[in-house]
Motif scaffolding. Structure first.
Motif, PDB file in Angstrom:
ATOM      1  N   GLY A  67       0.803  -1.221   0.000  1.00 15.80           N
ATOM      2  CA  GLY A  67       0.000   0.000   0.000  1.00 15.80           C
ATOM      3  C   GLY A  67       0.827   1.258   0.000  1.00 15.80           C
ATOM      4  O   GLY A  67       0.353   2.326  -0.375  1.00 15.80           O
ATOM      5  N   GLY A  68       2.056   1.163   0.413  1.00 15.33           N
ATOM      6  CA  GLY A  68       2.919   2.335   0.453  1.00 15.33           C
ATOM      7  C   GLY A  68       4.107   2.092   1.363  1.00 15.33           C
ATOM      8  O   GLY A  68       4.082   1.211   2.222  1.00 15.33           O
ATOM      9  N   VAL A  69       5.169   2.869   1.149  1.00 14.97           N
ATOM     10  CA  VAL A  69       6.384   2.782   1.967  1.00 14.97           C
ATOM     11  C   VAL A  69       6.793   4.197   2.356  1.00 14.97           C
ATOM     12  O   VAL A  69       6.883   5.082   1.503  1.00 14.97           O
ATOM     13  CB  VAL A  69       7.544   2.093   1.206  1.00 14.97           C
ATOM     14  N   ALA A  70       7.024   4.393   3.634  1.00 13.02           N
ATOM     15  CA  ALA A  70       7.482   5.700   4.116  1.00 13.02           C
ATOM     16  C   ALA A  70       8.612   5.484   5.117  1.00 13.02           C
ATOM     17  O   ALA A  70       8.584   4.534   5.904  1.00 13.02           O
ATOM     18  CB  ALA A  70       6.335   6.462   4.763  1.00 13.02           C
ATOM     19  N   VAL A  71       9.615   6.368   5.078  1.00 11.45           N
ATOM     20  CA  VAL A  71      10.740   6.302   6.010  1.00 11.45           C
ATOM     21  C   VAL A  71      10.937   7.690   6.611  1.00 11.45           C
ATOM     22  O   VAL A  71      11.049   8.680   5.881  1.00 11.45           O
ATOM     23  CB  VAL A  71      12.037   5.846   5.299  1.00 11.45           C
ATOM     24  N   ASP A  72      10.952   7.751   7.939  1.00 12.46           N
ATOM     25  CA  ASP A  72      11.138   9.050   8.582  1.00 12.46           C
ATOM     26  C   ASP A  72      12.635   9.348   8.734  1.00 12.46           C
ATOM     27  O   ASP A  72      13.477   8.485   8.469  1.00 12.46           O
ATOM     28  CB  ASP A  72      10.399   9.112   9.921  1.00 12.46           C
ATOM     29  N   PRO A  73      12.992  10.557   9.145  1.00  8.96           N
ATOM     30  CA  PRO A  73      14.415  10.937   9.230  1.00  8.96           C
ATOM     31  C   PRO A  73      15.253  10.050  10.146  1.00  8.96           C
ATOM     32  O   PRO A  73      16.481   9.971   9.990  1.00  8.96           O
ATOM     33  CB  PRO A  73      14.349  12.370   9.756  1.00  8.96           C
ATOM     34  N   SER A  74      14.609   9.366  11.110  1.00  8.19           N
ATOM     35  CA  SER A  74      15.382   8.492  12.005  1.00  8.19           C
ATOM     36  C   SER A  74      15.629   7.120  11.394  1.00  8.19           C
ATOM     37  O   SER A  74      16.334   6.300  11.995  1.00  8.19           O
ATOM     38  CB  SER A  74      14.637   8.324  13.341  1.00  8.19           C
ATOM     39  N   GLY A  75      15.062   6.838  10.206  1.00  5.46           N
ATOM     40  CA  GLY A  75      15.236   5.545   9.561  1.00  5.46           C
ATOM     41  C   GLY A  75      14.128   4.552   9.873  1.00  5.46           C
ATOM     42  O   GLY A  75      14.233   3.370   9.509  1.00  5.46           O
ATOM     43  N   HIS A  76      13.072   5.006  10.541  1.00  8.49           N
ATOM     44  CA  HIS A  76      11.937   4.131  10.867  1.00  8.49           C
ATOM     45  C   HIS A  76      11.066   3.974   9.613  1.00  8.49           C
ATOM     46  O   HIS A  76      10.493   4.940   9.127  1.00  8.49           O
ATOM     47  CB  HIS A  76      11.117   4.731  12.005  1.00  8.49           C
ATOM     48  N   ALA A  77      10.988   2.740   9.103  1.00  6.02           N
ATOM     49  CA  ALA A  77      10.226   2.477   7.878  1.00  6.02           C
ATOM     50  C   ALA A  77       8.838   1.939   8.228  1.00  6.02           C
ATOM     51  O   ALA A  77       8.695   1.055   9.082  1.00  6.02           O
ATOM     52  CB  ALA A  77      10.957   1.467   7.009  1.00  6.02           C
ATOM     53  N   THR A  78       7.844   2.479   7.570  1.00  8.53           N
ATOM     54  CA  THR A  78       6.468   2.002   7.721  1.00  8.53           C
ATOM     55  C   THR A  78       5.997   1.473   6.375  1.00  8.53           C
ATOM     56  O   THR A  78       6.020   2.199   5.371  1.00  8.53           O
ATOM     57  CB  THR A  78       5.533   3.126   8.194  1.00  8.53           C
ATOM     58  N   VAL A  79       5.607   0.201   6.360  1.00  7.69           N
ATOM     59  CA  VAL A  79       5.193  -0.448   5.119  1.00  7.69           C
ATOM     60  C   VAL A  79       3.725  -0.849   5.229  1.00  7.69           C
ATOM     61  O   VAL A  79       3.334  -1.532   6.187  1.00  7.69           O
ATOM     62  CB  VAL A  79       6.049  -1.702   4.826  1.00  7.69           C
ATOM     63  N   GLY A  80       2.943  -0.447   4.265  1.00  5.69           N
ATOM     64  CA  GLY A  80       1.543  -0.851   4.214  1.00  5.69           C
ATOM     65  C   GLY A  80       1.391  -2.106   3.369  1.00  5.69           C
ATOM     66  O   GLY A  80       1.899  -2.171   2.250  1.00  5.69           O
ATOM     67  N   VAL A  81       0.752  -3.108   3.915  1.00  5.70           N
ATOM     68  CA  VAL A  81       0.532  -4.371   3.204  1.00  5.70           C
ATOM     69  C   VAL A  81      -0.964  -4.637   3.128  1.00  5.70           C
ATOM     70  O   VAL A  81      -1.668  -4.608   4.152  1.00  5.70           O
ATOM     71  CB  VAL A  81       1.233  -5.546   3.921  1.00  5.70           C
ATOM     72  N   LYS A  82      -1.448  -4.903   1.910  1.00  6.72           N
ATOM     73  CA  LYS A  82      -2.867  -5.180   1.707  1.00  6.72           C
ATOM     74  C   LYS A  82      -3.062  -6.671   1.401  1.00  6.72           C
ATOM     75  O   LYS A  82      -2.651  -7.154   0.345  1.00  6.72           O
ATOM     76  CB  LYS A  82      -3.410  -4.337   0.556  1.00  6.72           C
ATOM     77  N   LEU A  83      -3.645  -7.401   2.347  1.00  8.42           N
ATOM     78  CA  LEU A  83      -3.928  -8.814   2.131  1.00  8.42           C
ATOM     79  C   LEU A  83      -5.110  -8.978   1.193  1.00  8.42           C
ATOM     80  O   LEU A  83      -5.956  -8.086   1.063  1.00  8.42           O
ATOM     81  CB  LEU A  83      -4.227  -9.494   3.473  1.00  8.42           C
TER      82      LEU A  83
END
Length: 380
Positions: free
Chosen positions: A31-47
């Protein structure tokens, strides 16, 4: 951060959906990939569906792939479910323009289709089919099995696709598309996956049997297979006739035992295949003998039946029908079928495993011919 997010997305291309066996990026499941300045990655996964059986595996693999990217310090996986429109788009993409419920393995298909048949029951046809499929998958081929023995289904148990009570794993449904469970790299569908109990009796006549095989070949998404094996019921009944009608391009492998009485009956299944336009490519003799500690072989079921079937089926033909293998009696082979652990994996040095793997070697080198096939290419 945008560049790092692109790198994460590239890494996610290596994550496969366990059922569809394609990258989740190709299936629009990211669904999307975002990375904040600290390197924390958030990945959206759609089942694909609520309660997807592969959810834990997908989330774990996404987390592992994302964490492997240099610069990522933490990972959050946000799991949601596809909308109805997204599921419809996915099924259309998977079909690749093929109409819903359309036959996947017709004359234009590049998949090698092998119908494994026998004249009578109890010759080990299903055990041979399952182990042969796993051996082919080990060689890097994409392999599927249709358990066409509707009344005597046993493939799920042989491949370990059952729970402690013997209940077979259910396929996943995405709208009107059925995704077959995978065991040892082999995609499998069986009527045993649609009944409530392993002891349930399927009491169907010809039209229902024909419709079931038709649905297995149309509704179940196997993807681009190199090899499809069909485990046919013994004899020359409704299912064998239906397979001849639905898959006239299938090639037939006849399984028999060395016993002359079994060989007489096995010949008939090969004759029927020819009557429906299919080609018999070989004979496998199972239970060929029991090796003794002193090196001798005890022929519990006689000897020579496989060679005799091959000789009879070769008579009057342009090409000889070979005896592909003589598989000796093996306690590990039997035990593996009971526990869901194919012998070609658990004990590849066993004489029975060596014999079955030799057939896989032979079939794996048979290239898919392009002559007369539609390639789906248009000139512009």
């Amino acid at each position: 951060m945008a560049e790092l997010a692109d790198t994460v997305l590239h890494a996610l291309a290596g994550v496969l959906d366990p059922e569809i066996r394609k990258p989740i990026t190709e299936l629009d499941m990211v669904g999307g990939v975002a990375v904040d300045p600290s390197g924390h990655a958030t990945v959206g996964v759609k089942l694909t569906i609520v309660g997807c059986p592969a959810a834990d595996t997908i989330e774990r693999d996404v987390r592992t792939a994302t964490a492997s990217v240099p610069g990522v310090t933490a990972v959050t996986v946000d799991v949601t479910v596809m909308s109805k429109e997204e599921r419809r788009a996915l099924t259309e993409k998977l079909r690749g323009g093929r109409a819903s419920r359309a036959q996947q393995f017709g004359p234009d298909s590049l998949t090698r289709v092998y119908a494994v048949t026998s004249g009578k029951g109890g010759v080990g046809k299903s055990t041979v089919t399952a182990n042969l499929a796993v051996a082919l998958a080990e060689r890097g081929l994409r392999v599927g099995i249709v358990d066409a023995d509707v009344h005597g289904f046993s493939i799920p148990g042989i491949l370990g696709l059952t729970d402690a009570e013997g209940v077979a794993q259910r396929p996943t449904r995405v709208d009107d598309m059925i995704l077959p469970p995978v065991a040892y790299g082999v995609k499998v569908v069986s009527i045993g996956m649609f009944v409530d109990s392993p002891s349930a009796a399927v009491a169907w006549r010809g039209p229902m049997l024909h419709r079931t095989i038709q649905q297995f070949l149309g509704d179940v998404f196997f993807g681009d297979l190199d090899v499809l094996l069909l485990d046919l019921p013994p004899g020359t009944g409704d299912v064998a006739i239906s397979v001849g009608q639905l898959l006239p391009n299938a090639e037939v492998i006849v399984v028999t035992t060395p016993q002359p009485a079994a060989a007489d009956v096995a010949e008939r299944s090969g004759v029927l295949a020819r009557q429906t336009g299919q080609k018999v490519i070989g004979v496998i003799e199972n239970m060929a003998g029991l090796p003794q500690p002193d090196g001798t072989v005890l022929d519990l079921f006689g000897s020579g039946g496989g060679a005799e079937v091959a000789r009879r089926l070769s008579a009057g033909q342009d090409e000889e029908v070979p005896l592909l293998a003589s598989v000796p009696l093996s306690i590990p082979l039997r035990a593996g079928g009971d526990t869901g652990a194919p012998i070609v994996v658990t004990d590849p040095a066993d004489a029975a495993a060596v014999s079955i793997r030799s057939v896989a070697d032979r079939l794996a080198t048979r290239a898919r011919g392009l002559s007369g096939r539609k390639l789906g290419i248009s000139v512009v």
